[in-house]
Design an enzyme around this catalytic site. Structure first.
Site, short mmCIF file in Angstrom:
data_model
loop_
_atom_site.label_atom_id
_atom_site.label_comp_id
_atom_site.label_asym_id
_atom_site.label_seq_id
_atom_site.Cartn_x
_atom_site.Cartn_y
_atom_site.Cartn_z
N ASP A 66 0.84 -1.20 0.00
CA ASP A 66 0.00 0.00 0.00
C ASP A 66 0.87 1.25 0.00
O ASP A 66 1.80 1.37 0.80
CB ASP A 66 -0.90 0.03 1.25
N TYR B 176 2.76 10.21 0.35
CA TYR B 176 3.90 9.71 1.12
C TYR B 176 5.21 10.17 0.47
O TYR B 176 5.69 9.58 -0.49
CB TYR B 176 3.88 8.18 1.23
N LYS C 200 -3.64 5.77 -3.22
CA LYS C 200 -4.74 6.63 -2.77
C LYS C 200 -5.12 7.66 -3.83
O LYS C 200 -4.31 7.98 -4.71
CB LYS C 200 -4.34 7.37 -1.48
N GLY D 58 -1.52 1.12 10.99
CA GLY D 58 -1.21 1.73 12.29
C GLY D 58 -1.47 0.79 13.45
O GLY D 58 -1.95 1.22 14.50
N ILE E 111 4.22 3.04 19.66
CA ILE E 111 4.31 2.61 21.07
C ILE E 111 3.97 1.14 21.28
O ILE E 111 4.51 0.50 22.19
CB ILE E 111 3.46 3.52 21.99
N LEU E 112 3.11 0.58 20.41
CA LEU E 112 2.77 -0.83 20.61
C LEU E 112 3.85 -1.77 20.04
O LEU E 112 3.76 -2.98 20.19
CB LEU E 112 1.39 -1.15 20.00
N ALA E 113 4.86 -1.18 19.42
CA ALA E 113 6.03 -1.98 19.01
C ALA E 113 7.19 -1.74 19.96
O ALA E 113 7.85 -2.66 20.42
CB ALA E 113 6.44 -1.63 17.59
N1 LIG Z 1 -5.06 7.45 6.09
C1 LIG Z 1 -4.43 6.34 5.69
O1 LIG Z 1 -4.71 5.78 4.65
C2 LIG Z 1 -3.31 5.81 6.52
C3 LIG Z 1 -2.96 6.40 7.73
C4 LIG Z 1 -1.92 5.85 8.46
C5 LIG Z 1 -1.26 4.71 8.00
N2 LIG Z 1 -1.62 4.17 6.81
C6 LIG Z 1 -0.92 2.95 6.28
O2 LIG Z 1 -0.54 2.11 7.33
C7 LIG Z 1 0.88 1.93 7.31
C8 LIG Z 1 1.41 1.79 8.72
O3 LIG Z 1 1.04 2.89 9.54
P1 LIG Z 1 2.03 3.76 10.42
O4 LIG Z 1 3.40 3.62 9.87
O5 LIG Z 1 1.42 5.08 10.55
O6 LIG Z 1 1.93 3.15 11.87
P2 LIG Z 1 2.43 1.90 12.71
O7 LIG Z 1 2.60 0.69 11.88
O8 LIG Z 1 1.51 1.87 13.87
O9 LIG Z 1 3.84 2.38 13.29
C9 LIG Z 1 4.97 2.58 12.53
C10 LIG Z 1 6.11 2.84 13.49
O10 LIG Z 1 6.34 1.64 14.23
C11 LIG Z 1 7.72 1.33 14.19
N3 LIG Z 1 7.88 -0.14 14.09
C12 LIG Z 1 7.34 -0.95 13.17
N4 LIG Z 1 7.70 -2.21 13.41
C13 LIG Z 1 8.49 -2.20 14.51
C14 LIG Z 1 9.17 -3.19 15.25
N5 LIG Z 1 9.07 -4.49 14.93
N6 LIG Z 1 9.89 -2.80 16.32
C15 LIG Z 1 9.98 -1.50 16.68
N7 LIG Z 1 9.35 -0.50 16.00
C16 LIG Z 1 8.63 -0.85 14.93
C17 LIG Z 1 8.26 1.97 12.94
O11 LIG Z 1 9.62 2.29 13.19
P3 LIG Z 1 10.75 1.98 12.11
O12 LIG Z 1 10.52 3.03 11.06
O13 LIG Z 1 11.99 2.14 12.88
O14 LIG Z 1 10.53 0.59 11.58
C18 LIG Z 1 7.38 3.21 12.79
O15 LIG Z 1 7.95 4.31 13.48
C19 LIG Z 1 1.41 3.13 6.51
O16 LIG Z 1 2.67 2.89 5.92
C20 LIG Z 1 0.31 3.29 5.49
O17 LIG Z 1 0.47 2.36 4.42
C21 LIG Z 1 -2.63 4.68 6.08
#
Ligand SMILES: NC(=O)c1ccc[n+]([C@@H]2O[C@H](COP(=O)([O-])OP(=O)(O)OC[C@H]3O[C@@H](n4cnc5c(N)ncnc54)[C@H](OP(=O)(O)O)[C@@H]3O)[C@@H](O)[C@H]2O)c1
Length: 345
Positions: A62, A67, A93, A242, A248-250
């Site tokens: 995705d 981005y 998107k 997310g 924080i949940l990681a």
């Molecule tokens: N409106 C929308 O459509 C929308 C909004 C938000 C998100 N999204 C989609 O959802 C995806 C994920 O969302 P998100 O990146 O916002 O939130 P997330 O997955 O809740 O959190 C990402 C964060 O978690 C850390 N992380 C991931 N895996 C880890 C691990 N195993 N250990 C420690 N830290 C870890 C990452 O750090 P590192 O960078 O160090 O790995 C990053 O800072 C996005 O890439 C996007 O595709 C879509």
């Protein structure tokens, strides 16, 4: 997990995406990181991250024009272009057009060092059609499978939300219906951080899927319950983004822990410490529980891994393979960290 998330590397379990006929791997790569989400990465790092995902069996990706103002699409397309198009599913998107910013893009503090384009909201018929075409060009691919309307709703647009929604209902929605019925795309839906926008869309449209970020996690489930029911009834799927509520949940409770794109509050950190205590008793990484939790719902097709590095991604894949006993979830319920009806069976 009930339907084992992984069997062998290169063969991840798949689930149908609504009634679209598409199947997506239960773990997917959220390509926010490829757009320099809170960290600047090189093109080589980006290719390495997607390669790690591909080698781990991930076949659903995705991305979004927003981005890194096109960076994520360009980097993702560059990697995926070397693979047969029928071997993966891709969503991007619509709703924001990238317009040239000769003096450089405005920094938003979230996507570092964006490409020189500014983002303009456009949920109209022409806006959606143009966005689709521009994404194809940035990606350099023959097809986009799923188009998700980006961030439509009160969460981002506040007082302007109703006007923007009307623009979409009277324009962009028709474009998505046309693209789907002509076979140009296979599915459409929303990509948002709020449940209300998805519920509304199930009333006025015929969506296949919702990318819902941050609202179906170990820290937040109340709002999502009615959506799970409606999606099951109407045959739409949820792609959960997310899952770590931005981190924080990681990471667990660390001094710089991030929650919903900002610093975590005292209350959130307290609840995370309680979750961590249960995880420690069972020797389960918090991230593993966070990843597996939403997959317990049959309405969920995939969890998007928001990892920005190959090592985070590898840890996430290990988390999906971790055995989590039923007693663990039961303890979360007993300690009032999880509502009984949300307990994975
Ligand atoms: N409106 C929308 O459509 C929308 C909004 C938000 C998100 N999204 C989609 O959802 C995806 C994920 O969302 P998100 O990146 O916002 O939130 P997330 O997955 O809740 O959190 C990402 C964060 O978690 C850390 N992380 C991931 N895996 C880890 C691990 N195993 N250990 C420690 N830290 C870890 C990452 O750090 P590192 O960078 O160090 O790995 C990053 O800072 C996005 O890439 C996007 O595709 C879509």
């Amino acid at each position: 997990m009930t339907d084992s998330a992984t069997t062998t590397q290169r063969s991840l379990a798949e689930r149908p995406l609504g009634r679209s006929g598409l199947k997506v791997t239960v773990a997917s790569l959220g390509a926010g990181g490829l757009g320099n989400f809170f960290r600047r990465i090189t093109n080589a790092d980006a290719a390495g991250l997607v390669d790690t995902a591909w080698r781990a069996g991930i076949r659903y990706f995705d991305t979004a024009p927003f981005y890194g103002r096109g960076r994520s699409e360009r980097r993702l397309g560059s990697y995926l272009g070397d693979h047969p198009r029928e071997d993966f599913v891709l969503s991007t998107k619509v709703g924001r057009l990238m317009v040239p910013a000769p003096g450089g893009a405005q920094e938003d503090g979230i996507f570092y060092d964006p490409a020189p384009f500014d983002s303009v909201y456009d949920y109209s018929y022409d806006g959606v059609m143009r966005s689709h075409e521009m994404s194809l060009q940035r990606l350099g691919l023959s097809r986009i499978d799923v188009l998700l309307v980006h961030d439509i709703g009160v969460f981002l647009h506040g007082a302007d939300a109703t006007r923007q929604l009307n623009v979409f209902k009277n324009g962009g929605l028709k474009a998505l219906e046309e693209l789907r019925s002509s076979g140009a795309i296979r599915a459409y839906g929303l990509g948002v951080n709020e449940v209300a926008a998805c519920l509304e869309c199930l009333d006025y449209g015929n969506p296949d899927a919702f990318l819902l970020a941050g609202r179906f996690t170990l820290l937040e489930q109340d709002a999502v319950k009615p959506l799970l029911e409606r999606c099951t009834k109407q045959g739409a799927s949820i792609i959960v983004g997310g899952v770590f509520n931005s981190g924080i949940l990681a990471t667990g409770d660390t001094p710089d822990a991030r929650y919903n794109y900002g610093p975590a509050t005292k209350e959130v950190r307290q609840k995370v410490r309680q979750l961590q205590a249960v995880c420690e008793r069972y020797e389960i990484p918090l991230s593993a529980a966070a990843l597996q939790f939403p997959l317990s719902s049959p309405a969920v097709a995939s969890v998007l891994l928001g990892a920005g590095t190959s090592s985070s991604l590898t840890r996430c894949m290990e988390g999906l393979r971790t055995e989590i006993p039923k007693d663990f979830w039961q303890d979360l319920v007993t300690e009032q960290l999880l509502a009984p009806e949300m307990m994975p069976s």
